[in-house]
Design an enzyme around this catalytic site. Sequence first.
Site, PDB file in Angstrom:
ATOM      1  N   THR A  53     -25.121 -10.805  12.818  1.00 40.56           N
ATOM      2  CA  THR A  53     -25.762 -10.920  11.523  1.00 40.56           C
ATOM      3  C   THR A  53     -25.265  -9.562  10.361  1.00 40.56           C
ATOM      4  OG1 THR A  53     -27.500 -10.582  12.988  1.00 40.56           O
ATOM      5  CG2 THR A  53     -27.813  -9.495  10.763  1.00 40.56           C
ATOM      6  N   ASN A  77       0.648  -1.366  -0.176  1.00 35.16           N
ATOM      7  CA  ASN A  77       0.222   0.010  -0.232  1.00 35.16           C
ATOM      8  C   ASN A  77       0.838   1.071   0.276  1.00 35.16           C
ATOM      9  OD1 ASN A  77       0.521  -1.376   2.526  1.00 35.16           O
ATOM     10  ND2 ASN A  77      -0.063   0.623   3.442  1.00 35.16           N
ATOM     11  N   CYS A 133      -2.427   5.306   8.071  1.00 30.88           N
ATOM     12  CA  CYS A 133      -2.522   4.582   9.059  1.00 30.88           C
ATOM     13  C   CYS A 133      -0.766   5.361  10.092  1.00 30.88           C
ATOM     14  CB  CYS A 133      -2.904   3.308   9.608  1.00 30.88           C
ATOM     15  SG  CYS A 133      -3.416   2.778   8.334  1.00 30.88           S
ATOM     16  N   GLN A 177      -5.274  -3.692  -2.249  1.00 32.78           N
ATOM     17  CA  GLN A 177      -5.375  -2.717  -2.903  1.00 32.78           C
ATOM     18  C   GLN A 177      -5.356  -3.775  -4.280  1.00 32.78           C
ATOM     19  OE1 GLN A 177      -3.909   0.245  -2.055  1.00 32.78           O
ATOM     20  NE2 GLN A 177      -4.216   0.625  -0.247  1.00 32.78           N
ATOM     21  N   ALA A 207     -13.712  -3.052   1.598  1.00 33.85           N
ATOM     22  CA  ALA A 207     -14.997  -2.357   0.146  1.00 33.85           C
ATOM     23  C   ALA A 207     -14.482  -1.438  -0.594  1.00 33.85           C
ATOM     24  CB  ALA A 207     -16.087  -2.219   0.203  1.00 33.85           C
ATOM     25  N   HIS A 208     -13.758  -0.011   0.009  1.00 36.21           N
ATOM     26  CA  HIS A 208     -13.717   1.042   0.317  1.00 36.21           C
ATOM     27  C   HIS A 208     -12.162   1.211  -0.339  1.00 36.21           C
ATOM     28  CE1 HIS A 208     -10.439   2.045   3.688  1.00 36.21           C
ATOM     29  NE2 HIS A 208     -11.163   1.071   4.286  1.00 36.21           N
TER      30      HIS A 208
END
Length: 405
Positions: A240, A152, A330, A182, A203-204
């Site tokens: 869930t 990344n 991060c 990535q 997903a993002h």
Amino acid sequence: MNERIYLDHAATTPPDPRVVEAMLPYLSDLWGNPSSIYAEAQEARKGLDGARRAIAGLLACKPQEVIFTSCATESDNLALRGVAYASRNRGNHVVTCAVEHHAVLHAAERLEQEGFRLTYLPVDGEGFIDLAELERAVGDDTTLVSIMLANNEVGTIEPVAEAVRIVKAKNPHAAFHTDAVQGVGTLDLNVDALGVDLLSIGAHKFYGPKGVGALYVRSRTPLLAQMLGGAQEKNRRAGTENVAYAVGMARAMALAYEEFDARNALYRSLRDRLLDELPSRVPFTHVTGPKDRSRRLSNSASFCFEFIEGEAILMALDLQGVAASSGSACTSGSLEPSHVLTAMGLPLELARGSLRLTVGRENTMEQIDRVLDILPSIVSRLRSLSPTWPEREGAEAKSSRERPL
Ligand code: PLP
């Protein structure tokens, strides 16, 4: 002139409106719990099953081999902890590498504290793992190897298929996990071609929503659930399911591969302009990551500037409308140099001056040219304020390309 230029697609991407549209019914009318048996539930179940089938189709695996999670970090944690603990009767050795994302590295460090033996493979100056070291490291007691598909911070595409062959030849029982976060939409993710047993996505990173990820787990791979509760996801991840977000992730992934050629051609042209132009426009600049562009992510350009802090460049760029990153998202905000760059052997002062520009589908060549226009003056202004900037005679004239790292 006031338009913002977003060049941090490795950190996150804007949700595609087509993805949001696919999610909306599941945030309104189709709100049932997919584990229940009445009609409302069945609609939600259909959405969840459809998302699982679509993702499985893109990974070329069986739908039941896809586990939905809350994010890529959770997928990585489940892979490492789930396999290490489920295989403890066969061995307690786990192999990973020094440039992994902290989602893998911190999970590995925790396993070490809990009594597992960890090997962290070194990388070379371009971020590639040492395959000979990998072969030496794997033994009869190795239960898991985790090597990322692409880095990344510097875009290095690791030789995962080759690494899998080496591992399996030495120990066919060792499971192989890859963090492919990535690589979605930039690389082929056929799990059989890669040969991996586990693969993480989130997903993002590919124009989907935040708060959802998946872990592919090859049938018969030992895995101990880490989230305990209900029997969801075939007892491998309780809780869930987030139906709307799973549907969004599947739609985003489908679009990423439908539009793969066009998106990657654009990424490559924008990335190459940055890689070609920045070192000649800004003296004392080094490209980090692979020199061979076919072995680097199509959307990733990364640099180190001498005599300057990456954080200062980010702030100056932001004031001029450009969003970028220094090292991984991060670690930005902290002054610690990136573990990736130091593992690649960069001196600390140089690693502190890192800049990562990752392009996306909404970027244009005009935007790249604007960034190329503003960066030289930002860097020279910051350097003029820096106590470490040597005002050497003719220093500016010397091309950074002539100076080895
Ligand atoms: N793995 C890699 C290679 C990443 O780049 C990231 C995010 O930057 C993650 C894992 C973790 O993703 P998330 O924070 O969405 O869980």
